[in-house]
Scaffold this motif. Structure first.
Motif, mmCIF file in Angstrom:
data_model
loop_
_atom_site.group_PDB
_atom_site.id
_atom_site.type_symbol
_atom_site.label_atom_id
_atom_site.label_comp_id
_atom_site.label_asym_id
_atom_site.label_seq_id
_atom_site.Cartn_x
_atom_site.Cartn_y
_atom_site.Cartn_z
ATOM 1 N N HIS A 1 54.381 46.515 72.486
ATOM 2 C CA HIS A 1 54.497 45.712 73.701
ATOM 3 C C HIS A 1 53.564 46.211 74.806
ATOM 4 N N PHE A 2 52.769 47.226 74.489
ATOM 5 C CA PHE A 2 51.778 47.739 75.434
ATOM 6 C C PHE A 2 50.384 47.431 74.894
ATOM 7 N N SER A 3 49.453 47.222 75.803
ATOM 8 C CA SER A 3 48.065 46.986 75.411
ATOM 9 C C SER A 3 47.181 48.059 76.025
ATOM 10 N N ILE A 4 46.012 48.243 75.432
ATOM 11 C CA ILE A 4 45.057 49.210 75.962
ATOM 12 C C ILE A 4 44.199 48.531 77.019
ATOM 13 N N ARG A 5 44.148 49.137 78.188
ATOM 14 C CA ARG A 5 43.292 48.648 79.269
ATOM 15 C C ARG A 5 42.201 49.684 79.516
ATOM 16 N N TYR A 6 40.958 49.206 79.537
ATOM 17 C CA TYR A 6 39.848 50.115 79.787
ATOM 18 C C TYR A 6 39.716 50.393 81.281
ATOM 19 N N ALA A 7 39.075 51.503 81.602
ATOM 20 C CA ALA A 7 38.910 51.905 82.999
ATOM 21 C C ALA A 7 38.272 50.777 83.805
ATOM 22 N N ASP A 8 38.851 50.520 84.974
ATOM 23 C CA ASP A 8 38.350 49.465 85.847
ATOM 24 C C ASP A 8 38.667 49.838 87.288
ATOM 25 N N ALA A 9 38.557 48.872 88.179
ATOM 26 C CA ALA A 9 38.814 49.142 89.594
ATOM 27 C C ALA A 9 40.268 49.508 89.852
ATOM 28 N N PHE A 10 41.156 49.194 88.895
ATOM 29 C CA PHE A 10 42.582 49.439 89.095
ATOM 30 C C PHE A 10 43.049 50.760 88.490
ATOM 31 N N GLY A 11 42.189 51.430 87.735
ATOM 32 C CA GLY A 11 42.618 52.697 87.168
ATOM 33 C C GLY A 11 41.802 53.112 85.963
ATOM 34 N N GLN A 12 42.167 54.264 85.413
ATOM 35 C CA GLN A 12 41.464 54.832 84.271
ATOM 36 C C GLN A 12 41.945 54.187 82.976
ATOM 37 N N ASN A 13 41.372 54.604 81.850
ATOM 38 C CA ASN A 13 41.844 54.113 80.559
ATOM 39 C C ASN A 13 43.344 54.360 80.456
ATOM 40 N N ARG A 14 44.064 53.395 79.858
ATOM 41 C CA ARG A 14 45.516 53.503 79.897
ATOM 42 C C ARG A 14 46.171 52.532 78.922
ATOM 43 N N TYR A 15 47.421 52.846 78.571
ATOM 44 C CA TYR A 15 48.309 51.861 77.967
ATOM 45 C C TYR A 15 48.993 51.128 79.121
ATOM 46 N N ALA A 16 49.100 49.812 79.016
ATOM 47 C CA ALA A 16 49.724 49.040 80.091
ATOM 48 C C ALA A 16 50.744 48.070 79.496
ATOM 49 N N GLY A 17 51.892 48.000 80.147
ATOM 50 C CA GLY A 17 52.931 47.070 79.716
ATOM 51 C C GLY A 17 53.568 46.388 80.910
ATOM 52 N N GLN A 18 53.851 45.098 80.771
ATOM 53 C CA GLN A 18 54.475 44.308 81.839
ATOM 54 C C GLN A 18 55.749 43.689 81.275
ATOM 55 N N PHE A 19 56.877 43.875 81.979
ATOM 56 C CA PHE A 19 58.161 43.432 81.455
ATOM 57 C C PHE A 19 58.962 42.693 82.528
ATOM 58 N N GLN A 20 59.613 41.624 82.106
ATOM 59 C CA GLN A 20 60.564 40.912 82.949
ATOM 60 C C GLN A 20 61.964 41.357 82.527
ATOM 61 N N ILE A 21 62.717 41.920 83.458
ATOM 62 C CA ILE A 21 63.998 42.544 83.116
ATOM 63 C C ILE A 21 65.107 41.985 84.003
ATOM 64 N N ASN A 22 66.216 41.652 83.374
ATOM 65 C CA ASN A 22 67.411 41.249 84.112
ATOM 66 C C ASN A 22 68.200 42.513 84.436
ATOM 67 N N ALA A 23 68.055 42.980 85.670
ATOM 68 C CA ALA A 23 68.677 44.242 86.058
ATOM 69 C C ALA A 23 70.194 44.127 86.175
ATOM 70 N N GLU A 24 70.718 42.914 86.245
ATOM 71 C CA GLU A 24 72.170 42.755 86.253
ATOM 72 C C GLU A 24 72.744 43.061 84.872
ATOM 73 N N ASN A 25 72.043 42.613 83.836
ATOM 74 C CA ASN A 25 72.524 42.833 82.471
ATOM 75 C C ASN A 25 72.144 44.211 81.941
ATOM 76 N N THR A 26 70.968 44.684 82.336
ATOM 77 C CA THR A 26 70.490 45.987 81.847
ATOM 78 C C THR A 26 70.008 46.810 83.042
ATOM 79 N N PRO A 27 70.929 47.463 83.737
ATOM 80 C CA PRO A 27 70.557 48.199 84.954
ATOM 81 C C PRO A 27 69.910 49.559 84.711
ATOM 82 N N TYR A 28 69.824 49.999 83.448
ATOM 83 C CA TYR A 28 69.277 51.324 83.162
ATOM 84 C C TYR A 28 68.053 51.213 82.248
#
Length: 279
Positions: free
Chosen positions: A123-150
């Motif tokens: 669920h993570f992708s590799i992002r190459y170094a750019d204006a936002f940061g260095q080489n990295r694994y990046a993941g974006q998640f939509q989470i229902n904090a009411e159902n899963t608060p931890y």
């Protein structure tokens, strides 16, 4: 990005899998396998509270707590979403640095500390170094904090030792522009148990339902195993922090131990300081 360039990049990032750990990381693996787990259950984790909108830098190393996850032992960070948050967007970057990278996985737990959702490295992708940061694994998640608060961030032990190959920036620029490829070496990273992550939390909708009331067990209801695990964890963590000259971290651990009534923590801290100054 043209098709040939995409194929080139895909070949680089896939070709390095299933390599052995570099020699300098063997000691870390042995150390981790020998370390005791912090707690007897998820409920015993130290949960760092997050604000509705928050940015956190998480460094995982020998001073971090250890837990035996389904994929093996791992250092981890444990977080509790704000009780005011409903739907949250979570962005996680695991930074590639000094030839190493922490390959993250995420577990979401309900209010009773029962795992509900797992996001592995796929669920993570590799992002190459750019204006936002260095080489990295990046993941974006939509989470229902009411159902899963931890939320727990860790790594799958089976992934450690794999190699990630990132094309040299000059090679990327040449491929994009159609210029001759320069004679440069690509960048190799090994997946390890340690690393640094940036976590950003954005509340997109506030909580709309009352939080469930969870009864907390009285102190005498904790098992002797849980007590031993907690004592061992804090004693070892304080000793390691002092030995590494991370006195601020050792003091923070000492304060946590006081709140949790961990016996012997102050004695361990003083002995560690005396041992260090006597050298």
């Amino acid at each position: 990005m043209n098709k040939a360039f995409s194929t080139f990049l895909m070949g680089l990032t896939i070709s390095g899998c299933s390599q052995g750990l570099p020699p300098e990381n063997h000691a870390d693996v042995r150390s981790l396998t020998q370390m005791p787990v912090c707690c007897s259950s998820y409920a015993g984790f130290y949960w760092t509270g997050l604000d509705k909108n928050d940015q956190v830098r998480l460094k995982l190393d020998q001073n971090s707590p250890v837990w035996s996850f389904p994929g093996g032992k791992s250092y981890f960070g444990a977080f509790r979403f704000s009780p005011q948050s409903g739907q949250v967007a979570v962005h996680i970057d695991s930074l590639m640095s000094a030839g190493q990278v922490f390959a993250p996985s995420v577990i979401l737990l309900d209010a009773h500390f029962k795992p509900q959702i797992t996001y592995d490295l796929n669920h993570f992708s590799i992002r190459y170094a750019d204006a936002f940061g260095q080489n990295r694994y990046a993941g974006q998640f939509q989470i229902n904090a009411e159902n899963t608060p931890y939320m727990v961030v860790y790594t799958d032990a089976d992934k450690t030792g794999d190699k990630v190959i990132i094309p040299h920036p000059a090679r990327i620029r040449a491929m994009e522009s159609g210029e001759p490829l320069p004679i440069v070496s690509d960048i190799n990273y090994s997946r390890t148990h340690q690393g640094t992550l940036n976590i950003q939390v954005t509340t997109e909708s506030v909580r709309q339902h009352p939080a469930p009331v969870i009864s907390q067990p009285a102190p005498h209801q904790f098992t002797r195993t849980a007590e031993r695990d907690s004592v061992r964890y804090y004693h070892h963590a304080i000793q390691r922090a002092v030995a590494a000259n991370h006195i601020d971290k050792a003091l923070a651990l000492l304060e946590e131990a006081k709140v949790l009534n961990i016996p012997g923590a102050r004695r361990v801290f003083i002995e560690a300081i005396n041992k260090k100054t006597a050298r």
